[in-house]
Scaffold this motif. Structure first.
Motif, PDB file in Angstrom:
ATOM      1  N   ALA A 275      30.925  32.379  40.271  1.00 10.88           N
ATOM      2  CA  ALA A 275      31.421  32.815  41.570  1.00 10.88           C
ATOM      3  C   ALA A 275      32.946  32.868  41.581  1.00 10.88           C
ATOM      4  CB  ALA A 275      30.917  31.876  42.661  1.00 10.88           C
ATOM      5  N   ALA A 276      33.592  31.862  40.995  1.00 13.47           N
ATOM      6  CA  ALA A 276      35.063  31.831  40.962  1.00 13.47           C
ATOM      7  C   ALA A 276      35.616  33.006  40.174  1.00 13.47           C
ATOM      8  CB  ALA A 276      35.540  30.508  40.371  1.00 13.47           C
ATOM      9  N   CYS A 277      34.956  33.324  39.070  1.00 15.75           N
ATOM     10  CA  CYS A 277      35.414  34.448  38.248  1.00 15.75           C
ATOM     11  C   CYS A 277      35.240  35.774  38.992  1.00 15.75           C
ATOM     12  CB  CYS A 277      34.643  34.482  36.934  1.00 15.75           C
ATOM     13  SG  CYS A 277      35.098  33.160  35.788  1.00 15.75           S
ATOM     14  N   GLU A 278      34.148  35.917  39.714  1.00 19.04           N
ATOM     15  CA  GLU A 278      33.953  37.152  40.478  1.00 19.04           C
ATOM     16  C   GLU A 278      35.015  37.294  41.560  1.00 19.04           C
ATOM     17  OE1 GLU A 278      30.758  39.412  43.431  1.00 19.04           O
ATOM     18  OE2 GLU A 278      30.016  37.989  41.936  1.00 19.04           O
ATOM     19  N   LEU A 279      35.307  36.211  42.278  1.00 19.90           N
ATOM     20  CA  LEU A 279      36.332  36.281  43.320  1.00 19.90           C
ATOM     21  C   LEU A 279      37.698  36.633  42.739  1.00 19.90           C
ATOM     22  CD1 LEU A 279      34.219  35.101  45.286  1.00 19.90           C
ATOM     23  CD2 LEU A 279      36.020  33.643  46.199  1.00 19.90           C
TER      24      LEU A 279
ATOM     25  N   HIS B  24      35.822  35.377  52.469  1.00 20.08           N
ATOM     26  CA  HIS B  24      35.779  35.170  51.018  1.00 20.08           C
ATOM     27  C   HIS B  24      35.289  33.762  50.668  1.00 20.08           C
ATOM     28  CE1 HIS B  24      38.087  38.901  50.963  1.00 20.08           C
ATOM     29  NE2 HIS B  24      37.831  38.965  49.668  1.00 20.08           N
ATOM     30  N   SER B  25      35.563  32.814  51.540  1.00 16.99           N
ATOM     31  CA  SER B  25      35.020  31.475  51.335  1.00 16.99           C
ATOM     32  C   SER B  25      33.494  31.495  51.440  1.00 16.99           C
ATOM     33  CB  SER B  25      35.613  30.505  52.359  1.00 16.99           C
ATOM     34  OG  SER B  25      35.023  29.227  52.250  1.00 16.99           O
ATOM     35  N   LYS B  26      33.009  32.269  52.409  1.00 17.85           N
ATOM     36  CA  LYS B  26      31.559  32.401  52.563  1.00 17.85           C
ATOM     37  C   LYS B  26      30.938  33.124  51.376  1.00 17.85           C
ATOM     38  CE  LYS B  26      31.274  32.232  57.627  1.00 17.85           C
ATOM     39  NZ  LYS B  26      30.923  32.992  58.856  1.00 17.85           N
ATOM     40  N   LEU B  27      31.660  34.126  50.833  1.00 17.32           N
ATOM     41  CA  LEU B  27      31.139  34.817  49.649  1.00 17.32           C
ATOM     42  C   LEU B  27      30.950  33.834  48.509  1.00 17.32           C
ATOM     43  CD1 LEU B  27      30.392  37.306  47.958  1.00 17.32           C
ATOM     44  CD2 LEU B  27      32.831  37.618  47.489  1.00 17.32           C
ATOM     45  N   PHE B  28      31.915  32.947  48.314  1.00 13.77           N
ATOM     46  CA  PHE B  28      31.807  31.929  47.257  1.00 13.77           C
ATOM     47  C   PHE B  28      30.553  31.092  47.456  1.00 13.77           C
ATOM     48  CE2 PHE B  28      32.857  27.767  45.378  1.00 13.77           C
ATOM     49  CZ  PHE B  28      33.208  28.165  44.096  1.00 13.77           C
TER      50      PHE B  28
ATOM     51  N   SER C 290      23.613  38.590  51.578  1.00 15.54           N
ATOM     52  CA  SER C 290      24.903  38.348  52.223  1.00 15.54           C
ATOM     53  C   SER C 290      26.060  38.712  51.290  1.00 15.54           C
ATOM     54  CB  SER C 290      25.032  36.883  52.651  1.00 15.54           C
ATOM     55  OG  SER C 290      24.056  36.561  53.624  1.00 15.54           O
ATOM     56  N   ALA C 291      25.914  38.379  50.005  1.00 13.83           N
ATOM     57  CA  ALA C 291      26.952  38.719  49.029  1.00 13.83           C
ATOM     58  C   ALA C 291      27.087  40.233  48.893  1.00 13.83           C
ATOM     59  CB  ALA C 291      26.631  38.086  47.675  1.00 13.83           C
TER      60      ALA C 291
ATOM     61  N   HIS D 109      28.964  41.644  51.847  1.00 11.67           N
ATOM     62  CA  HIS D 109      30.401  41.384  51.697  1.00 11.67           C
ATOM     63  C   HIS D 109      31.019  42.381  50.734  1.00 11.67           C
ATOM     64  CE1 HIS D 109      34.055  38.799  51.240  1.00 11.67           C
ATOM     65  NE2 HIS D 109      34.076  39.396  50.065  1.00 11.67           N
ATOM     66  N   ARG D 110      30.404  42.578  49.581  1.00 10.86           N
ATOM     67  CA  ARG D 110      30.942  43.509  48.587  1.00 10.86           C
ATOM     68  C   ARG D 110      31.040  44.920  49.158  1.00 10.86           C
ATOM     69  NH1 ARG D 110      26.805  41.146  45.214  1.00 10.86           N
ATOM     70  NH2 ARG D 110      27.623  39.434  43.932  1.00 10.86           N
ATOM     71  N   GLU D 111      30.006  45.337  49.856  1.00  7.42           N
ATOM     72  CA  GLU D 111      29.989  46.693  50.414  1.00  7.42           C
ATOM     73  C   GLU D 111      31.140  46.894  51.396  1.00  7.42           C
ATOM     74  OE1 GLU D 111      27.025  49.672  52.976  1.00  7.42           O
ATOM     75  OE2 GLU D 111      26.345  47.671  52.371  1.00  7.42           O
ATOM     76  N   PHE D 112      31.359  45.907  52.268  1.00  4.16           N
ATOM     77  CA  PHE D 112      32.431  46.037  53.262  1.00  4.16           C
ATOM     78  C   PHE D 112      33.799  46.043  52.599  1.00  4.16           C
ATOM     79  CE2 PHE D 112      35.656  44.040  55.965  1.00  4.16           C
ATOM     80  CZ  PHE D 112      35.640  44.911  57.052  1.00  4.16           C
TER      81      PHE D 112
END
Length: 431
Positions: free
Chosen positions: A68-72, A294-298, A308-309, A312-315
């Motif tokens: 998750a950290a790497c994706e962010l 972005h905290s919620k995405l993590f 949900s992820a 987030h990516r789409e938006f």
């Protein structure tokens, strides 16, 4: 005194300085992206390693956290390109039909796209709608939901503005006057049986274009114009955006936000207002909300909440994709609309012709505002109703949508369920 005698001088040219204070900024931005490429590559590979089902650590909290950290990190340092429209079909009269996107008109700074629906020849002709997308930092795909909602009952065209970074300097300038000329050219191409829907920023140039066409008694004026969340008169209910413009003054913008496109972009050495600066302004207005998202995405990535992820990516794939604006267009727009208020004060001139909305008689007018709009204050769009004083009452409509902000005026469930039916009915009544 005729209209052409009013003022045969051109408005001041808004050329950027040869080397403003922010000129090196774009070069630093580009070098930072290049410098981060190796780190992004490592982050991408690490994310793939800890995401792989064949890696037993991928199912642990540690593995998911690293992934998750790497994706962010990768998403935060990525340059987002223009998103795809992703509109392959729509439903017309209860039947699924294919949609093909074709370019029907093109100039250096804009393409006119047609969403051609594969409807039977026996299908009744639907109203032709020209959607004029904002040229304010985001791509026209920001109106994807608007187009999708219109397609079942309308023949839709949209302006697809080009990133000024990609336009060679040999193609010349592009300012507010050119924008107005582009709109006039599109209306002449599409013909008089067209309805114009302007979202936010283009409300001013669209109103100007139609005013000039009516002054010249052109045959190809549209049937109606719908202005949505448009800053027609920013003296009314001024927002934070309006106040900043008036406080700073045009010279501040010229010195601090205009820079030159660096090598190796096609628009090398063109003066622009960079998209990343506009994005910084967008983000800073609601920074806490973006940080929380972005905290919620993590957390969603760690918890495996794929839906949900994905949302987030789409938006943010759309929101973070920005384009550069030609400096002369940006500066002239800021001065004309937000500082000098030339249109509502009756002082705006286009190519030697006074822009006089009271000349509009044949075009129906609908204005739409959001009750909670913090970008275009309540009443700023409605001001067009006062300026267009000679449109018959039966060809006017003003609507305020309760409970929506700026984005909700043209997208989302309330747009689809409450605003769009009113727009469609207005178009049908004046088609």
């Amino acid at each position: 005194m005729t209209v052409r005698d009013f003022d045969d001088s051109e408005p001041p040219r808004f050329d950027a300085p040869a080397m403003g204070l922010s000129s090196p900024l774009y070069w630093f931005y580009e070098m930072t992206h290049v410098a981060l490429n190796p780190s992004r590559a490592v982050a991408h590979a690490t994310h793939a390693f800890f995401k792989s089902p064949s890696n037993p650590v991928s199912n642990t909290t540690l593995g998911k956290s690293i992934s998750a950290a790497c994706e962010l990190f990768e998403r935060a340092t990525r340059r987002y390109s223009q998103p795809e429209w992703g509109i392959d079909n729509t439903v017309v009269d209860g039947r699924l039909v294919n949609v093909e996107i074709e370019t029907v008109w093109e100039r250096p700074f804009c393409r006119l796209l047609h969403f051609h629906r594969d409807v039977p020849l026996t299908h009744r002709p639907d109203p032709r709608v020209l959607v004029v997308a904002p040229l304010s930092g985001h791509y026209a795909t920001l109106l994807r939901g608007t187009v999708q909602a219109l397609l079942p009952e309308h023949d839709v065209y949209i302006t697809d503005w080009v990133d000024a970074r990609m336009v060679p300097i040999s193609e010349g300038r592009f300012d507010l006057n050119d924008y107005i000329d582009y709109v006039i050219g599109m209306l002449r191409l599409l013909g008089s049986d067209t309805h114009v829907l302007a979202v936010c920023q283009p409300g001013v140039p669209v109103l100007c274009a139609i005013s000039v066409m009516e002054t010249n008694e052109e045959a190809h004026v549209p049937e109606s114009m719908i202005l949505m969340g448009s800053p027609i008169d920013t003296r009314i209910s001024p927002t934070a955006v309006n106040k900043v413009a008036e406080k700073r003054g045009i010279d501040w913008f010229r010195r601090n936000v205009i820079t030159k496109v660096p090598f190796p972009n096609p628009g090398f050495m063109r003066d622009v207002y960079p998209g990343f600066l506009q994005l910084n302004g967008f983000m800073s207005m609601n920074l806490d909300r973006h940080l929380e998202a972005h905290s919620k995405l993590f957390q969603h990535l760690i918890e495996g909440d794929g839906d949900s992820a994905a949302a987030h990516r789409e938006f943010y794939d759309e929101y973070l994709a920005v384009l550069d604006l030609a400096a002369e267009f940006y500066l002239q727009t800021v001065d004309t609309v937000f500082i000098s208020h030339l249109l509502p004060e009756g002082k705006l001139v286009h190519r030697g012709i006074k822009v006089d909305p009271s000349k509009i008689r044949r075009v129906a007018l609908m204005t739409v505002e959001g009750e909670a709009d913090d970008i275009t204050g309540l009443g700023q769009t409605q001001a067009a109703q006062t300026l267009c004083s000679n449109i018959p009452d039966e060809k006017r409509l003003h609507y305020v949508q309760p409970g929506v902000g700026h984005y909700g005026v043209f997208n989302g469930s309330r747009f689809r369920n409450e605003i769009l039916p009113r727009i469609a009915a207005f178009i049908r009544a004046n088609d």
